[in-house]
Design an enzyme around this catalytic site. Structure first.
Site, PDB file in Angstrom:
ATOM      1  N   ASP A  99      15.285  -0.809   8.273  1.00  0.00           N
ATOM      2  CA  ASP A  99      16.519  -0.409   7.612  1.00  0.00           C
ATOM      3  C   ASP A  99      16.563  -0.882   6.299  1.00  0.00           C
ATOM      4  OD1 ASP A  99      17.259   0.069  10.235  1.00  0.00           O
ATOM      5  OD2 ASP A  99      18.517  -1.698  10.737  1.00  0.00           O
TER       6      ASP A  99
ATOM      7  N   ASN B  97      -5.201   3.765 -13.122  1.00  0.00           N
ATOM      8  CA  ASN B  97      -6.025   2.849 -14.369  1.00  0.00           C
ATOM      9  C   ASN B  97      -5.387   3.270 -15.688  1.00  0.00           C
ATOM     10  OD1 ASN B  97      -6.477   5.913 -14.623  1.00  0.00           O
ATOM     11  ND2 ASN B  97      -8.609   5.550 -15.141  1.00  0.00           N
TER      12      ASN B  97
END
Ligand code: ADP
Ligand code: ADP
Length: 756
Positions: free
Chosen positions: A169, A504
């Protein structure tokens, strides 16, 4: 070197020798709980402690006997990828009673267990805290009864507790994510994608019910991820007349003469099932390791901790403060103080809500402002899942802000060739769920064609640029920034969003697409591991993408339970390869007769995947055999993960708002003129804040030869991967230990400063 030597060096203050730790899962199950249990067991053993499983939650603790058994390294093998909880969970009435807790205390003390690690929701953690507070009283009572020796009270004065929140939840205050939420989102989005195809075939409207109890997080975030037309959440009860409004909106979508055809799907426990996502496995593994460290560092003066996630940092918070805060939200909900509840849920929740509203609800043309600005959007570099969600979001937010939006096909190649067209609100419908790049993307850099690109900018009167892509996008923006001196056309606001599976790009902790690729790799590793279940004694070498960036190999290694991950950033030599062969040989003597090694494609020029394969094959002769897999482009494809859809959507919405602000700021004497550094930015996620950084300022942080950032946060996860794979290594405590005490009045993410 014997493992104990390593420990002596790195765990002088953190030895678990002589300690016993028990781990249990309680309350509702959630995907990722097993990864947490595995990490607790292995880290516990690593520091020299005894570790016990308690089965069936508190019930097992009350009942004792076979429910409490000692764990071994091998006993948690092959459970990383399993959903639910292998050690069982339960709701337990007995533990709510004094008698029950007295029995539980006796069972623990008999085994010398004074450290308890509880994985569950706020109910379970409240129970744990109560037990801790009563501990010495319970022991005194046991002495009085004659059940234990008086000496035991002295030996086991305190019970140390640490909690981890497992719940789909995401309703717990103090952590950005609870264990299981990301996996539940995966299940929901899988179903939505499946339903979408039939919905389109029949012009039907689907109503989907998701879990989350009193918390609208799952519904809201799934709505955002799939571009739902309407969302109903407890924090935002429908206003009067909502039915009519909703029908109005839907009738625009459903062909009139077909009428409304509506179907309801209630997802139910599907959401709690299935294999945990890569993120949940990593989250749970990190939390498990951190939990053990927290237990070792607990003293009589420290409170019970809950281990949580703040951005990409694992931190400890005082358990009861978080529980109280969580209960405050519940109280606000019960009292129907919804605005307060949303506030208490935190800024991330509010931000999700705002972004959802911004994108789902199209204003009639007459109500839209007109800015007279034209903004172009393009993709650059290799495709990454979530790029389309980012384009959709940019187009819709741009239109809402009054701009005309232009789509450029095929990156800068298409740009200089004039492949530019206006793109409208409805053109991007359904784009969140599509993989790849619908605009088309190319690696072509702009430098060689700046003249022609400038000409196109003039022709279409482009006033701002949004570039979505990886390292090439950064290089492109740097080139366009340089080109400002020669071409005024580039003196406009320019923004780039990092989107590449390799993760990257400097200036951001995460890029759009990396989460999807990670899940694809992990899923494949699961399958490959499973393929060996009948064979035994087999080592797999799997080559991942990433250029010189070892993010995918490392993080997938952690999520898939790899024995090693070779990357460029952590140089390795023949001794490391030898050590690894020895490690695998040892492993084949245990009951886990299977190895998994990941290798980043550019990790070493000479120690190629083939080389390692041949080396292992030769050295493993008679002990294990070897197989190799080069994963290749499957890592770039597939439907975007929920996180990439939402990340793309949110970051792009933020970028367009910035673009608008910059356009207004730099509009003077009838034209846009922006030539400062801060008008050419990368929008990245750092910790948990979205930050605009001038691209020229990122130059210093970049290794341009290898196309990676000079510093990468995820490298600190490598020792963790090694420890969990039984390597002798040191654990850099920098991933942990950050003690935050200020939970009171600190909603989930109030510290997320968002720089504009
Ligand atoms: P969750 O941990 O998912 O919130 P519950 O609220 O059902 O789930 O709690 C799980 C179990 O934790 C309960 O069945 C009970 O054994 C124990 N527990 C919960 N609240 C308390 C409490 N106030 N005192 C003692 N034990 C509790
Ligand atoms: P935000 O708080 O950015 O609006 P969410 O509520 O979706 O977004 O997620 C909270 C935080 O948890 C994110 O900022 C991110 O750091 C982290 N997170 C959640 N899911 C993932 C995932 N799949 N991969 C990486 N990080 C995630």
């Amino acid at each position: 070197m014997a493992q104990s030597d390593t420990k002596k060096i790195f765990f002088e203050n953190l030895s678990g020798a002589g300690k016993a730790i028990a781990v249990l899962t309680s309350g509702g199950d959630a995907q990722g709980m097993n990864a947490a249990v595995r990490a607790v067991v292995r880290m516990g053993l690593y520091v020299g402690a005894k570790v016990y499983f308690i089965r069936e939650g508190y019930q097992g603790m009350v009942d004792g006997g076979e429910n409490i058994t000692e764990a071994t390294w091998e006993s948690v093998s092959s459970m990383l990828q399993v959903g639910g909880t292998v050690i069982g969970s339960a709701r337990c009435k007995d533990f709510r009673t004094h008698e029950g807790r007295l029995k539980a205390a006796l069972n623990l003390v008999t085994l010398g267990i004074t450290n308890l690690c509880v994985i569950g929701g706020d109910g379970s953690l409240t129970g744990a805290n109560l037990f801790r507070a009563e501990w010495s009283g319970l022991l005194a009572e046991l002495v009085e009864q004659g059940s234990i020796e008086a000496q035991s009270v002295q030996n086991y004065t305190a019970l140390h507790i640490v909690g981890m929140v497992g719940s789909i939840d995401n309703d717990f205050c103090g952590t950005d994510m609870t264990i299981g939420t990301d996996s539940a989102l995966h299940r929901i989005i899988e179903v939505v994608d499946a339903i979408m195809t039939t919905a389109q075939s029949h012009q039907r409207t689907f109503v989907l019910e998701v879990m989350g109890r009193h918390c609208g997080y799952l519904a809201l975030v799934s709505a955002l991820a799939c571009g739902a037309d309407w969302v109903l959440i407890p924090e935002m009860p429908p206003e009067d007349g909502w039915e009519e409004k909703m029908c109005q909106k839907l009738s625009a979508l459903v062909v009139k003469c077909l009428g409304f055809d509506t179907r309801v799907t209630i997802l139910g426990h599907v959401q709690r099932g299935g294999t945990p996502s890569a993120f949940d496995r990593i989250l749970a593994s990190r939390m498990g390791v951190e939990a053990v460290l927290a237990l070792l560092e607990t003293t009589a003066n420290t409170p019970a901790w809950v281990v949580s996630l703040s951005g990409n940092q694992s931190v400890r918070l005082p358990l009861m403060e978080c529980v109280e805060m969580t209960q405050k939200v519940q109280k606000a909900m019960d009292e129907k103080k919804f605005e307060e509840a949303v506030k208490l849920r935190g800024r991330s929740f509010e931000n999700n809500l705002r972004t959802y509203k911004l994108l789902a609800h199209r204003k009639p043309e007459s109500e839209l402002p007109t800015s007279n600005f034209n903004v172009a959007v393009l993709n650059v570099g290799a495709p990454a899942a979530g790029m389309n969600a980012a384009v959709r979001s940019a187009v819709r937010v741009g239109i809402s802000e009054g701009h005309r939006m232009f789509a450029v096909n095929d990156g800068f190649e298409g740009f200089y060739k004039g492949q530019i067209k206006e793109i409208k609100w409805s053109d991007v419908g359904g784009w969140t769920g599509q993989g790849g790049s619908l605009l088309g993307t190319k690696r072509t850099l702009p430098a060689k064609h700046v003249g022609k690109i400038a000409e196109q900018m003039r022709t279409h009167n482009i006033n701002a640029l949004l570039v979505i892509g990886g390292f090439e996008a950064l290089e492109s923006l740097l080139q366009l920034y340089e080109a400002r001196a020669a071409y005024e056309e580039f003196c406009i606001p320019m923004c780039m969003l990092p989107a590449t599976i390799s993760n990257n790009v400097p200036g951001t902790d995460l890029s759009i697409g990396a989460d999807t690729a990670l899940n694809a790799i992990v899923e494949t590793c699961d399958r490959i591991k499973q393929s060996a279940s009948g064979t035994k004694r087999r080592v797999f070498i799997i080559e991942t993408m990433g250029g010189y960036c070892g993010y995918l190999a490392t993080v997938a290694g952690l999520a898939a339970g790899a024995d090693a991950a070779y990357i460029y950033e952590e140089p390795f030599d023949i001794r490391d390869l030898q050590a690894n062969v020895e490690h695998l040989t040892e492993k084949m003597k245990t009951s886990i007769q299977r190895g998994l090694v990941l290798r980043n494609e550019n990790s070493n020029e000479n120690y190629t995947t083939d080389f390692i394969y041949q080396l292992y094959t030769e050295e493993g002769k008679g002990v294990f055999d070897c197989r190799k897999n080069v994963l290749g482009h499957m890592q770039q494809g597939g439907a975007p993960s929920p996180f990439d859809r939402n990340f793309g959507t949110k970051i792009s919405a933020k970028a367009m708002q910035w673009v608008t602000k910059k356009l207004v700021e730099t509009f003077r004497q009838g034209r846009v003129f922006a030539n400062t550094e801060d008008s050419c930015c990368l929008l990245g996620m750092r910790r948990r804040a979205l930050i605009f950084q001038p691209v020229v300022q990122l130059k210093g942080e970049t290794d341009f030869v290898h196309r990676i950032p000079k510093e990468q946060w995820w490298l600190k996860l490598r020792p963790l991967m090694k420890i969990l794979a039984k390597y002798k290594t040191s654990y850099d405590v920098s991933d942990s230990g950050q003690l935050e005490h200020v939970v009171h009045n600190r909603p989930k993410d109030s510290d997320a400063s968002v720089a504009m």
